[in-house]
Write a protein that holds these residues in place. Structure first.
Motif, PDB file in Angstrom:
ATOM      1  N   VAL B 197       0.863  -1.189   0.000  1.00 58.76           N
ATOM      2  CA  VAL B 197       0.000   0.000   0.000  1.00 58.76           C
ATOM      3  C   VAL B 197       0.896   1.234   0.000  1.00 58.76           C
ATOM      4  CG1 VAL B 197      -1.839   1.288   1.119  1.00 58.76           C
ATOM      5  CG2 VAL B 197      -1.747  -1.174   1.373  1.00 58.76           C
ATOM      6  N   ALA B 198       0.643   2.135  -0.917  1.00 63.96           N
ATOM      7  CA  ALA B 198       1.335   3.425  -0.929  1.00 63.96           C
ATOM      8  C   ALA B 198       0.410   4.486  -0.341  1.00 63.96           C
ATOM      9  CB  ALA B 198       1.736   3.797  -2.353  1.00 63.96           C
ATOM     10  N   LEU B 207      -0.309  26.287   5.214  1.00 58.98           N
ATOM     11  CA  LEU B 207      -1.392  26.974   4.501  1.00 58.98           C
ATOM     12  C   LEU B 207      -1.054  27.182   3.024  1.00 58.98           C
ATOM     13  CD1 LEU B 207      -2.540  29.684   7.114  1.00 58.98           C
ATOM     14  CD2 LEU B 207      -3.259  27.301   6.891  1.00 58.98           C
ATOM     15  N   VAL B 208       0.148  26.865   2.621  1.00 56.84           N
ATOM     16  CA  VAL B 208       0.540  26.964   1.208  1.00 56.84           C
ATOM     17  C   VAL B 208       1.089  25.620   0.721  1.00 56.84           C
ATOM     18  CG1 VAL B 208       2.148  28.050  -0.417  1.00 56.84           C
ATOM     19  CG2 VAL B 208       1.027  29.434   1.339  1.00 56.84           C
ATOM     20  N   THR B 209       1.984  25.050   1.495  1.00 54.12           N
ATOM     21  CA  THR B 209       2.709  23.860   1.058  1.00 54.12           C
ATOM     22  C   THR B 209       2.549  22.725   2.071  1.00 54.12           C
ATOM     23  OG1 THR B 209       4.343  25.261  -0.040  1.00 54.12           O
ATOM     24  CG2 THR B 209       4.983  22.992   0.375  1.00 54.12           C
ATOM     25  N   VAL B 210       2.183  21.562   1.544  1.00 56.69           N
ATOM     26  CA  VAL B 210       2.175  20.348   2.361  1.00 56.69           C
ATOM     27  C   VAL B 210       3.577  19.755   2.324  1.00 56.69           C
ATOM     28  CG1 VAL B 210       1.346  17.967   2.475  1.00 56.69           C
ATOM     29  CG2 VAL B 210      -0.261  19.824   1.964  1.00 56.69           C
ATOM     30  N   THR B 211       4.084  19.392   3.487  1.00 56.73           N
ATOM     31  CA  THR B 211       5.341  18.649   3.559  1.00 56.73           C
ATOM     32  C   THR B 211       4.986  17.213   3.934  1.00 56.73           C
ATOM     33  OG1 THR B 211       6.495  20.634   4.273  1.00 56.73           O
ATOM     34  CG2 THR B 211       7.602  18.525   4.629  1.00 56.73           C
ATOM     35  N   THR B 212       5.358  16.285   3.074  1.00 56.54           N
ATOM     36  CA  THR B 212       4.881  14.923   3.259  1.00 56.54           C
ATOM     37  C   THR B 212       5.983  13.892   3.070  1.00 56.54           C
ATOM     38  OG1 THR B 212       3.213  13.312   2.530  1.00 56.54           O
ATOM     39  CG2 THR B 212       4.162  14.694   0.831  1.00 56.54           C
ATOM     40  N   ASP B 213       5.801  12.755   3.724  1.00 58.49           N
ATOM     41  CA  ASP B 213       6.604  11.575   3.422  1.00 58.49           C
ATOM     42  C   ASP B 213       5.835  10.714   2.425  1.00 58.49           C
ATOM     43  OD1 ASP B 213       8.313  12.535   5.347  1.00 58.49           O
ATOM     44  OD2 ASP B 213       7.722  11.069   6.881  1.00 58.49           O
ATOM     45  N   ILE B 214       6.566  10.041   1.564  1.00 59.04           N
ATOM     46  CA  ILE B 214       5.975   9.087   0.632  1.00 59.04           C
ATOM     47  C   ILE B 214       6.261   7.702   1.202  1.00 59.04           C
ATOM     48  CG2 ILE B 214       5.920   8.267  -1.749  1.00 59.04           C
ATOM     49  CD1 ILE B 214       5.101  11.230  -1.407  1.00 59.04           C
ATOM     50  N   ILE B 215       5.219   6.948   1.504  1.00 60.34           N
ATOM     51  CA  ILE B 215       5.376   5.729   2.303  1.00 60.34           C
ATOM     52  C   ILE B 215       4.825   4.506   1.565  1.00 60.34           C
ATOM     53  CG2 ILE B 215       4.755   4.625   4.498  1.00 60.34           C
ATOM     54  CD1 ILE B 215       4.476   7.451   5.649  1.00 60.34           C
ATOM     55  N   VAL B 216       5.562   3.410   1.694  1.00 51.18           N
ATOM     56  CA  VAL B 216       5.075   2.118   1.198  1.00 51.18           C
ATOM     57  C   VAL B 216       5.019   1.144   2.368  1.00 51.18           C
ATOM     58  CG1 VAL B 216       5.584   0.136  -0.284  1.00 51.18           C
ATOM     59  CG2 VAL B 216       5.912   2.460  -1.154  1.00 51.18           C
ATOM     60  N   ALA B 217       3.831   0.593   2.604  1.00 54.80           N
ATOM     61  CA  ALA B 217       3.655  -0.444   3.617  1.00 54.80           C
ATOM     62  C   ALA B 217       3.467  -1.785   2.900  1.00 54.80           C
ATOM     63  CB  ALA B 217       2.454  -0.130   4.496  1.00 54.80           C
ATOM     64  N   THR B 231       9.408  -2.556   7.616  1.00 54.71           N
ATOM     65  CA  THR B 231       9.725  -1.583   8.669  1.00 54.71           C
ATOM     66  C   THR B 231      10.762  -0.591   8.178  1.00 54.71           C
ATOM     67  OG1 THR B 231       9.320  -3.317  10.290  1.00 54.71           O
ATOM     68  CG2 THR B 231      10.449  -1.362  11.076  1.00 54.71           C
ATOM     69  N   ASP B 232      10.575   0.633   8.577  1.00 57.08           N
ATOM     70  CA  ASP B 232      11.499   1.702   8.213  1.00 57.08           C
ATOM     71  C   ASP B 232      12.686   1.722   9.202  1.00 57.08           C
ATOM     72  OD1 ASP B 232      11.386   4.376   6.448  1.00 57.08           O
ATOM     73  OD2 ASP B 232      12.239   4.868   8.426  1.00 57.08           O
ATOM     74  N   PRO B 233      13.814   2.313   8.814  1.00 62.47           N
ATOM     75  CA  PRO B 233      14.897   2.483   9.800  1.00 62.47           C
ATOM     76  C   PRO B 233      14.462   3.217  11.071  1.00 62.47           C
ATOM     77  CG  PRO B 233      15.721   2.901   7.600  1.00 62.47           C
ATOM     78  CD  PRO B 233      14.238   2.685   7.469  1.00 62.47           C
ATOM     79  N   ASP B 234      13.385   4.001  10.990  1.00 62.10           N
ATOM     80  CA  ASP B 234      12.919   4.664  12.229  1.00 62.10           C
ATOM     81  C   ASP B 234      12.125   3.714  13.119  1.00 62.10           C
ATOM     82  OD1 ASP B 234      10.361   4.450  11.173  1.00 62.10           O
ATOM     83  OD2 ASP B 234       9.980   6.605  11.088  1.00 62.10           O
ATOM     84  N   THR B 235      12.031   2.446  12.734  1.00 64.87           N
ATOM     85  CA  THR B 235      11.404   1.330  13.462  1.00 64.87           C
ATOM     86  C   THR B 235       9.888   1.237  13.269  1.00 64.87           C
ATOM     87  OG1 THR B 235      10.945   2.384  15.593  1.00 64.87           O
ATOM     88  CG2 THR B 235      13.185   1.507  15.259  1.00 64.87           C
ATOM     89  N   TYR B 236       9.282   2.218  12.635  1.00 67.27           N
ATOM     90  CA  TYR B 236       7.836   2.137  12.430  1.00 67.27           C
ATOM     91  C   TYR B 236       7.513   1.336  11.168  1.00 67.27           C
ATOM     92  CZ  TYR B 236       7.196   5.782  15.955  1.00 67.27           C
ATOM     93  OH  TYR B 236       7.183   6.495  17.115  1.00 67.27           O
ATOM     94  N   PRO B 237       6.336   0.707  11.127  1.00 74.23           N
ATOM     95  CA  PRO B 237       5.908   0.056   9.884  1.00 74.23           C
ATOM     96  C   PRO B 237       5.715   1.090   8.778  1.00 74.23           C
ATOM     97  CG  PRO B 237       4.577  -0.686  11.744  1.00 74.23           C
ATOM     98  CD  PRO B 237       5.386   0.482  12.228  1.00 74.23           C
ATOM     99  N   GLY B 238       6.023   0.675   7.558  1.00 75.47           N
ATOM    100  CA  GLY B 238       5.885   1.583   6.418  1.00 75.47           C
ATOM    101  C   GLY B 238       7.205   2.233   6.083  1.00 75.47           C
ATOM    102  N   ARG B 239       7.760   1.857   4.938  1.00 73.65           N
ATOM    103  CA  ARG B 239       9.064   2.396   4.525  1.00 73.65           C
ATOM    104  C   ARG B 239       8.862   3.782   3.914  1.00 73.65           C
ATOM    105  NH1 ARG B 239      13.717   3.989   4.082  1.00 73.65           N
ATOM    106  NH2 ARG B 239      15.451   2.795   3.193  1.00 73.65           N
ATOM    107  N   ARG B 240       9.639   4.748   4.403  1.00 75.34           N
ATOM    108  CA  ARG B 240       9.564   6.103   3.842  1.00 75.34           C
ATOM    109  C   ARG B 240      10.475   6.164   2.614  1.00 75.34           C
ATOM    110  NH1 ARG B 240      11.365   9.509   8.788  1.00 75.34           N
ATOM    111  NH2 ARG B 240      12.746   7.710   8.875  1.00 75.34           N
ATOM    112  N   VAL B 241       9.858   6.178   1.459  1.00 74.68           N
ATOM    113  CA  VAL B 241      10.625   6.210   0.198  1.00 74.68           C
ATOM    114  C   VAL B 241      11.221   7.600  -0.005  1.00 74.68           C
ATOM    115  CG1 VAL B 241      10.488   5.836  -2.295  1.00 74.68           C
ATOM    116  CG2 VAL B 241       9.099   4.447  -0.739  1.00 74.68           C
TER     117      VAL B 241
END
Lengths: 225, 467
Positions: B197-198, B207-217, B231-241
């Motif tokens: 899942v992406a 209010l102008v720009t969204v700052t986001t991670d792109i994640i694949v679980a 798992t991501d190196p930050d230990t949470y599920p979902g790899r931050r691409v």
């Protein structure tokens, strides 16, 4: 009318289908163009009620458009009632206005004195992106008397909102004001807005001043006066 | 030789049609690829319908089965040939409810039976797994406004054909978000039970720009493990691409050809190897903060996302000034990518394929080059069935053959693209209404098929199989 038949490529004939030729389109989907003389397949509610070559007025929902046209019957009337049906169809805009009036909590003759955007709502792609208009009322036709009202209207150009009225400063009209839908209207509270807000969402909610006699009549019919 | 087909899908009987054909989505029956459905918001008020083809997209009919109006839609065919359809309906316009319906017979009069309902959601995305064997597995991604701020959610159903299907609701986000997750939640599955899942984990909006991670679980057992197997190196599920990418999103933002940005996430898994995953997203990291599409690949089940071996840059492919991206992989492992791009004031629809195994070489077919039409869609969809790619895109509908460079005009298709609705057959190129009067243009859905040379041509004069 041909019973047990189909004029649609991907719809095999069956007992409750009938092919009819449209002698007179009374109210149809504009995307279908002029249907005069066209063949349409009708799924009948009660196939035994109609006979071949019998004329009838059909009320139907769209079903298949492509390779022919098929519809689902909701009801039918004797063709002799054509004039009555046409008169009722002609009254549909007025009936819609009556429905909007019945749902309105406030109906006012007013001028828009101010329009302000609200902060961009990023919660949903389909958010209405409200603007807030201040109305200065000159006459209250229905509801509690007041001098001012604040009304929200959508500014989003997406299909859901494209038919909604857009208000502009100095606009004078009859406004049919409704309670806002349930749910959180804004991502964050807006302190500059009053607690009581209204909405105009339907194109019938803003009527030209020339419609005042009609609006008054419909309101009096609604109240039984 | 590849055969490209582009079809303006508006049927001849709807030749006066001028609705905005809002954000189309496509589904192809894996049990019979001649059958396909395209959902688009084209309906007259109070009716919800969809386009259906029995002859692999060469002719189309619009079927109306549900009453009410919709704001979003998405569909998929299961392995069984059952059609699943997620409809977002919003009677008050403010909050939308997802209604998931199913049918084995698309010409049923409807309404179709409802099997899943979720209130207060945005942008449902239906993915029906269509492997060769097994039950119909259904995955529904959506942005859950009732579960803010960690809103990215998937409903998983292991047997959508059951008399009473059971849906498990899985929350994907395990990190802090602000103000919530992104709109796109895109599942995709492989026959070995791997499901990816992406989604976008928004971290900030100024209010102008969204700052986001792109994640694949990822889930290695069809969704039984709640998408916690990567798992991501930050230990949470979902790899931050990608981490902290900017996307401009506010009222009055310049957009792209009138399109609102921030909705271009798409993922594909290689049917020949579930280790291989491709991802595309859009952000404002192009020159002068232009909107830019990024295509990346993982060869180890999403754990690492390799740079381009030729350039050493992070992307396998980068496209500026483009959106409405969708990606798919066919049975040969060939990747297909569709997007629309603003080029010299014209709105181009591109379809590209990898031409070698490195993922760095792509061909480029321009399916349409039309006038800009303002905001047309949040998403489109591309899918692969066997070796073939099938997709749909919205575009301004002027029937000028020069608008369709990949499908030169023939006596049977004087407009280049096949038009089912009435048009002039020589210049000046115009749409005609049922009376032969020139009609104003509008946005129509265009079906396209990029057919492998070994695939037989679509059948002609094929009609419905009575079920």
């Amino acid at each position: 009318m041909k019973l047990g038949a189909s004029s649609v490529t991907n719809l095999p004939p069956r007992k409750n289908l009938s092919v009819v030729r449209i002698a007179k389109p009374i109210r149809t989907d504009p995307a279908l163009g002029d249907l005069h003389g066209k063949l349409v397949t009708v799924e009948l509610l009660n196939p035994g009620e109609l006979k071949p070559k019998q004329a009838a007025i059909f009320f139907a929902l769209g079903w298949i458009q492509g390779g022919g046209i098929a519809v689902r019957e909701v009801a039918h009337l004797n063709a002799r009632q054509e004039d009555d049906v046409e008169a009722e169809v002609a009254r549909l805009p007025e009936r819609h206005l009556a429905d909007r009036l019945a749902d309105a909590v406030l109906v006012v003759v007013a001028e828009v004195t101010d329009v302000q955007p609200t902060p961009f709502d990023i919660r949903s792609r389909n958010a209405p992106q409200w603007a807030a208009a201040t109305l200065k009322t000159t006459e209250v036709l229905h509801g509690q008397p007041r001098h001012h009202a604040t009304v929200l209207f959508p500014t989003s150009k997406r299909p859901t909102w494209v038919q909604s009225p857009r208000l502009a400063e100095k606009q004078r009209a009859i406004f049919l004001l409704h309670r806002p839908p349930d749910g959180t209207l804004f991502p964050e509270p807006i302190p500059t807005l009053p607690s009581e807000l209204f909405t105009v969402l339907d194109e019938a909610d803003v009527q030209p001043l020339s419609k005042r006699p009609l609006v008054k009549r419909l309101l009096s019919q609604e109240s039984g006066v | 030789m590849t055969v490209v087909r582009v079809v303006n899908m508006i049927p001849a009987v709807l030749t006066n049609e001028a609705f905005p054909n809002w954000q189309p989505s496509i589904a192809v029956n894996p049990a019979n690829a001649n059958e396909m459905a395209i959902m688009a918001d084209t309906s007259p008020p109070g009716n919800t319908g969809y386009f259906f083809s029995y002859d692999r997209g060469q002719s189309w009919q619009k079927n109306f089965t549900q009453t009410g109006d919709l704001v979003d839609q998405s569909s998929g065919f299961g392995t069984s040939g059952e059609l699943y359809w997620a409809i977002a309906r919003s009677p008050d316009g403010i909050t939308a409810t997802m209604h998931v319906v199913r049918t084995s017979n698309p010409t049923n009069t409807g309404p179709f039976p409802e099997i899943d309902t979720r209130p207060n959601i945005d942008q449902p995305y239906a993915y029906a797994f269509s492997g060769v064997f097994g039950p119909d597995r259904l995955y529904l991604g959506y942005h859950d406004l009732g579960h803010m701020p960690q809103s990215a959610t998937v409903d998983v159903c292991f047997d959508a054909l059951a008399a009473v299907p059971v849906f498990k609701q899985v929350r994907l986000e395990h990190r802090s978000t602000s103000p919530h997750d992104g709109y796109e939640v895109r599942p995709i599955a492989h026959t070995d039970g791997s499901v990816y899942v992406a989604y976008k984990g928004w971290r900030h909006w100024d209010l102008v720009t969204v700052t986001t991670d792109i994640i694949v679980a990822r889930d290695d057992d069809w969704g039984n493990n709640d998408f916690k197997d990567l798992t991501d190196p930050d230990t949470y599920p979902g790899r931050r691409v990608a981490v902290g990418v900017p996307i401009v999103d506010y009222e009055g933002a310049p957009g792209l050809g009138g399109q609102r940005l921030n909705n271009d996430l798409s993922i594909a898994v290689d049917p020949t190897n579930s280790n291989t995953v491709y991802l595309v997203w859009g952000d404002n990291t192009g020159p002068q903060s232009q909107y830019r599409l990024h295509v990346r690949r993982s060869l180890d089940r999403g754990a690492t996302w390799l740079p381009n071996p030729a350039t050493r840059l992070p992307d396998l492919l980068t496209v500026n000034n483009a959106d409405l991206a969708s990606i798919a992989i066919n049975s040969d492992g060939k990747v297909g990518l569709m997007y629309q791009q603003l080029v010299s004031g014209r709105w181009e629809t591109h379809f590209r394929r990898t031409t070698d195994a490195t993922g760095t070489q792509w061909d480029d077919l321009i399916l349409a080059r039309t006038n800009q039409a303002g905001e047309m869609a949040d998403y489109t969809r591309l899918i692969a069935v066997g070796k073939d790619f099938y997709g749909v895109f919205p575009a301004w509908n002027t029937p000028d053959p020069s608008n369709f460079p990949s499908t030169p005009p023939t006596p049977a298709t004087p407009n280049g693209a096949l038009y089912l609705r009435k048009t002039t057959l020589t210049a000046p190129w115009r749409l005609l209404d049922s009376a032969g009067i020139v009609l104003s243009g509008s946005v129509d859905p265009f079906f396209y098929m990029v057919q492998d040379e070994t695939t037989p041509d679509p059948p002609t004069n094929l009609t419905a199989t009575v079920r």
